[in-house]
Design a protein around this motif. Sequence first.
Motif, mmCIF file in Angstrom:
data_model
loop_
_atom_site.group_PDB
_atom_site.id
_atom_site.type_symbol
_atom_site.label_atom_id
_atom_site.label_comp_id
_atom_site.label_asym_id
_atom_site.label_seq_id
_atom_site.Cartn_x
_atom_site.Cartn_y
_atom_site.Cartn_z
ATOM 1 N N MET A 126 0.542 -1.194 -0.130
ATOM 2 C CA MET A 126 -0.069 0.356 0.206
ATOM 3 C C MET A 126 0.498 1.461 0.379
ATOM 4 O O MET A 126 0.441 2.412 -0.436
ATOM 5 N N ASN A 127 1.975 0.703 0.564
ATOM 6 C CA ASN A 127 2.816 2.240 0.492
ATOM 7 C C ASN A 127 3.052 2.748 -0.790
ATOM 8 O O ASN A 127 3.159 3.787 -1.341
ATOM 9 N N TYR A 128 3.623 1.615 -1.508
ATOM 10 C CA TYR A 128 4.096 1.229 -2.638
ATOM 11 C C TYR A 128 3.322 1.985 -3.733
ATOM 12 O O TYR A 128 3.501 3.001 -5.088
ATOM 13 N N ILE A 129 2.171 1.665 -3.523
ATOM 14 C CA ILE A 129 0.817 1.713 -5.065
ATOM 15 C C ILE A 129 0.509 3.458 -3.976
ATOM 16 O O ILE A 129 0.298 4.030 -5.288
ATOM 17 N N SER A 130 0.796 3.394 -3.132
ATOM 18 C CA SER A 130 0.057 4.909 -2.411
ATOM 19 C C SER A 130 1.630 6.190 -3.578
ATOM 20 O O SER A 130 1.072 7.161 -3.525
ATOM 21 N N LEU A 131 2.287 5.676 -3.840
ATOM 22 C CA LEU A 131 3.429 6.650 -3.559
ATOM 23 C C LEU A 131 3.355 6.330 -5.432
ATOM 24 O O LEU A 131 3.596 7.220 -5.920
ATOM 25 N N LEU A 132 3.305 5.210 -6.148
ATOM 26 C CA LEU A 132 2.611 5.360 -7.611
ATOM 27 C C LEU A 132 1.493 6.610 -7.947
ATOM 28 O O LEU A 132 1.681 6.949 -8.753
ATOM 29 N N ALA A 133 0.571 6.551 -7.204
ATOM 30 C CA ALA A 133 -0.321 8.303 -7.374
ATOM 31 C C ALA A 133 -0.404 9.139 -8.014
ATOM 32 O O ALA A 133 -0.565 10.046 -8.497
ATOM 33 N N ASP A 134 0.882 8.998 -6.974
ATOM 34 C CA ASP A 134 1.010 10.185 -6.819
ATOM 35 C C ASP A 134 2.237 10.494 -8.610
ATOM 36 O O ASP A 134 2.601 11.865 -8.692
ATOM 37 N N TYR A 135 2.616 9.254 -9.502
ATOM 38 C CA TYR A 135 3.178 9.677 -10.348
ATOM 39 C C TYR A 135 2.173 9.637 -11.587
ATOM 40 O O TYR A 135 2.194 8.118 -12.289
ATOM 41 N N SER A 136 1.034 9.134 -11.222
ATOM 42 C CA SER A 136 0.047 8.974 -12.251
ATOM 43 C C SER A 136 -0.202 9.723 -14.066
ATOM 44 O O SER A 136 -0.908 9.369 -14.716
ATOM 45 N N GLY A 137 0.468 11.607 -14.212
ATOM 46 C CA GLY A 137 0.395 11.699 -15.220
ATOM 47 C C GLY A 137 1.377 10.942 -15.530
ATOM 48 O O GLY A 137 0.941 10.449 -17.752
ATOM 49 N N ALA A 138 2.584 10.431 -15.738
ATOM 50 C CA ALA A 138 3.389 9.294 -16.021
ATOM 51 C C ALA A 138 2.488 8.152 -15.944
ATOM 52 O O ALA A 138 3.154 7.068 -17.107
ATOM 53 N N LEU A 139 1.787 7.810 -15.239
ATOM 54 C CA LEU A 139 1.777 6.120 -15.617
ATOM 55 C C LEU A 139 0.885 6.502 -16.323
ATOM 56 O O LEU A 139 0.389 5.199 -17.273
ATOM 57 N N ALA A 140 -0.319 7.437 -16.462
ATOM 58 C CA ALA A 140 -1.511 7.240 -17.390
ATOM 59 C C ALA A 140 -0.850 6.728 -19.086
ATOM 60 O O ALA A 140 -0.902 6.639 -20.109
ATOM 61 N N ASP A 141 0.435 7.269 -18.886
ATOM 62 C CA ASP A 141 1.034 7.292 -20.566
ATOM 63 C C ASP A 141 1.871 6.268 -20.670
ATOM 64 O O ASP A 141 1.866 5.633 -21.599
ATOM 65 N N ILE A 142 2.336 5.532 -19.592
ATOM 66 C CA ILE A 142 2.637 4.950 -19.556
ATOM 67 C C ILE A 142 1.648 3.538 -20.380
ATOM 68 O O ILE A 142 2.379 2.016 -20.905
ATOM 69 N N VAL A 143 0.524 3.272 -19.246
ATOM 70 C CA VAL A 143 -0.012 2.568 -19.313
ATOM 71 C C VAL A 143 -1.413 2.607 -20.251
ATOM 72 O O VAL A 143 -2.073 1.472 -20.679
ATOM 73 N N ALA A 144 -0.886 3.697 -20.648
ATOM 74 C CA ALA A 144 -2.402 4.078 -21.965
ATOM 75 C C ALA A 144 -2.557 2.555 -22.960
ATOM 76 O O ALA A 144 -3.717 2.357 -23.250
ATOM 77 N N ASP A 145 -1.640 1.718 -23.667
ATOM 78 C CA ASP A 145 -1.970 1.467 -24.750
ATOM 79 C C ASP A 145 -1.593 0.443 -23.874
ATOM 80 O O ASP A 145 -0.869 -0.768 -25.002
ATOM 81 N N TRP A 146 -1.255 -0.083 -22.587
ATOM 82 C CA TRP A 146 -1.093 -1.445 -22.330
ATOM 83 C C TRP A 146 -2.210 -1.982 -21.432
ATOM 84 O O TRP A 146 -2.121 -2.145 -20.057
ATOM 85 N N PRO A 147 -3.109 -2.467 -22.224
ATOM 86 C CA PRO A 147 -4.092 -3.116 -20.588
ATOM 87 C C PRO A 147 -3.850 -4.618 -20.636
ATOM 88 O O PRO A 147 -2.891 -4.944 -20.712
ATOM 89 N N LEU A 148 -5.392 -4.288 -19.333
ATOM 90 C CA LEU A 148 -4.581 -5.240 -18.636
ATOM 91 C C LEU A 148 -4.752 -6.353 -18.686
ATOM 92 O O LEU A 148 -6.653 -6.557 -18.898
#
Length: 620
Positions: free
Chosen positions: A387-409
């Motif tokens: 949870m600490n890891y994921i909550s820190l990831l959420a602070d990079y949501s802008g970059a992650l949005a670009d990175i996972v945009a074309d990477w469907p789950l």
Amino acid sequence: MPSKGMRNVFFKSSSPSPSRTAMIPPASPSRTFSESLMDENIEIAESLITKWDPNNVSSFANVTSLFHADPHEAKQYLNSVRDLQAAMQHLVIENSSSEKIVAAQNLMQLAMKRLEKEFYQILSVNRANLDPESVSVRSSRSSAARSSTSDFEESDESEEDEFRFGTELDDSLPDVERVSMIAMADLKAIADCMISSGYGRECVKIYKIIRKSIVDESLYHLGVERQISLSHLQKMDWEMVELKIKTWLNAVKVAVKTVFYGERILCDHVFSASDSIRESCFSEISKEAALILFGFPETVAKCKKTPEKMFRTLDLYEAISDLLPEIQSIFSYESTSTVRSQAINSLIKLGDAVRTMLMDFETAIQKDPAKATVPGGGVHPLTRYVMNYISLLADYSGALADIVADWPLNLQTPLPESYFGSPSELDDSPVSVRFAWLVLVLLCKLDGKAELYKDVALSYLFLANNLQYVVAKVRSSSLKLFLGDDWVNKHELKVKQYASNYERMGWSKVISSLPEDPTAEISLDRARDCYKKFGAAFEEAYKKQSSWVVPDPKLRDEIKVSVERKLSAAYGNFYEKNRGGSGTFVKFAPDDLGNYLSDLFYGNGSTGSVSSHLRGRRGH
């Protein structure tokens, strides 16, 4: 008012050069008017050019800068060179075999040597004033200096102090900026003159050498190292690599917004007369340094991927992504396309690295090998870490949005609608789904860990504690923006369900020791038996649960209040109905229950019996 062209034609030299007769052939007695004008131009040019001949060791011109000593005469010098060029062109057309062409050519070579020396001196002396920062700051204040000898307008001598080769100087400007503007104007004027005279190569060579050293020096002082190989980087401890990343992050913004931006402005301004020259100059000056700068993130991205490297990788991604529009603008030339490609390639490699680390992170959750239970059913280390890891990831949501945009789950089944909440409030963006999936993977893993507890009540308390931690992390971090209020509310209800199951399983034996109707009439023997069973059951439950924990204060109080309410409701009525004649069989008064429950869930681990503690309290 005569035009500036006629002004030069009719300008008379006050003191003819001593060497004029040696350089200019005698005039023919039958000259045309056009020839007379050309002769006048050549004579005027000769008087100034020979005066400032850099080869004349006896002259003060050998140690004095024309542009520093007399800006007005410097302007006349440049005009005379242009008029000389025009005269030469006329002579070639009228009489290509004229001896005057050779003489004029010799004059032109002397003039170019002088201008080449002036160009070098201005660049060298103003090294500090023409640093990229000064240039970029100056550009932000005003448009680039408008300097060209062809832009000169006739003006009174009193107005001359306010202009420097066509550039108006604001008296309010700081001295550094004024000096910078004057130097830029002079460099541009010289470059324009030399390029138009066919001697652009000479000033370009000087410019490239000096300005490239300034760019390289600027990046060196910012801490940007020469190219670091992948093998060298992989041999370093992560702490050392992280230190280099921090240095790079501090340097890259200054490098782009100040060093390269300022250099592009200066280069475009000085060589505005030639698109090809300013492109080749800027490319040669900045390309190598820029490739080294933007190549570092790609090298980092190729290193071994581990979860702890995620956030520095995202820092690198964000830095390049934020600066990419400026990088593409500054390095817009075709000859600097490799710089743009390097920046984009670094982004791609960093994105690939982040995706790999996300997959590894998910796999690590699913394969967590820990088989031991957490003492007292507290929050599992995996829960805290994830949870600490994921909550820190959420602070990079802008970059992650670009990175996972074309990477469907890729899921065999979609996430259940009930997991999020109502469909109308479901944020199904790729990054939101990715966060939701990682949390769900954790919760599924926790379900499996709960089964390791032999006591069912403790397993439910474990689930309540861990889900409460998850919900609290979501509520207090950026994760809430992606999972939504409904997700939080639904999982808070689930925490209450787990807590209710704990109460039912943990205290059912205590409550069942009393009659179903605690107010019903029963015999004295039956009452004594109930007191005996209740005391033993309560003591057993208390002793067992005294080592259990509920770290969250709010959840701890809610559980204790709920348990006390249930026990008091049953035992209190029974006690009031059957208190007479029971004697020593009554170990607890109703008020004692709350006192003992207040000691629970701190993990103290009671070693004595409830009755012994009770006697100690009563004695006190």
